[in-house]
Write a protein that holds these residues in place. Sequence first.
Motif: not given
Length: 235
Positions: A6-14
């Motif tokens: 299962q994929l989990n969601k995050a925010t890309l920093i760099k």
Amino acid sequence: MKFASQLNKATLIKRYKRFLVDLHCQQHGEFTAHCANTGKMTGCADAGFGAFYSTSDNKKRKYPHSLELTQNTQGELICVNTNHANTVACEGIEQGIISQLSDYHHCQREVKYGEENSRVDILLEQNGLPPCYVEVKSVTLLSQNHGYFPDAQTLRGQKHLRELMSLKQQGARAVLLFIVMHEGINDVAPAKHIDEHYATLLKQAHEAGVEILAYKAKLCEHEITLSHQVPVKIS
């Protein structure tokens, strides 16, 4: 192609060091994930983009998480794991979605071939037909509403075009298959402004009888499937 976990969601920093990205989510805070992409990922990995990552249960991995998809500010999903393009292409062939390749029933991946020590992504065979060599390329570079390949100079991609032309001259069937892994892309063209020699070789390959195809993938956080053929603008 269904994701193995299962994929989990995050925010890309760099993104940095080519294969690493820093992400942030509520569960893990800030963490580093592996990114299976050797290209520049222009417009695919900007800070603040949404990010979908998988998690491996292999305890020996230094980075257990892998970046699979990003989501730009327009809400468009992009598959940045280039390893998936070959799997999606094989499934598309087996399911008859790529109609031009539906006559073959024996499929091998990563087969050695050619005069420049290459490995073809897909080798298709069927009794009574010449062997069909298929090189697969993942397309994610979007510029002015058009998709382009490559996103960086590619000596390896140039070599593959030379190999395909040589195979065609020897009587085999040779195919370059672009898999569009960006929801915002609806056609594909060579990125002459990035790799002029690749664009020249692509035109030569087309004129030599190498078949140039492009199919768009349908992306979601659970699976990737082929959807439909899109135009390739060679000249």
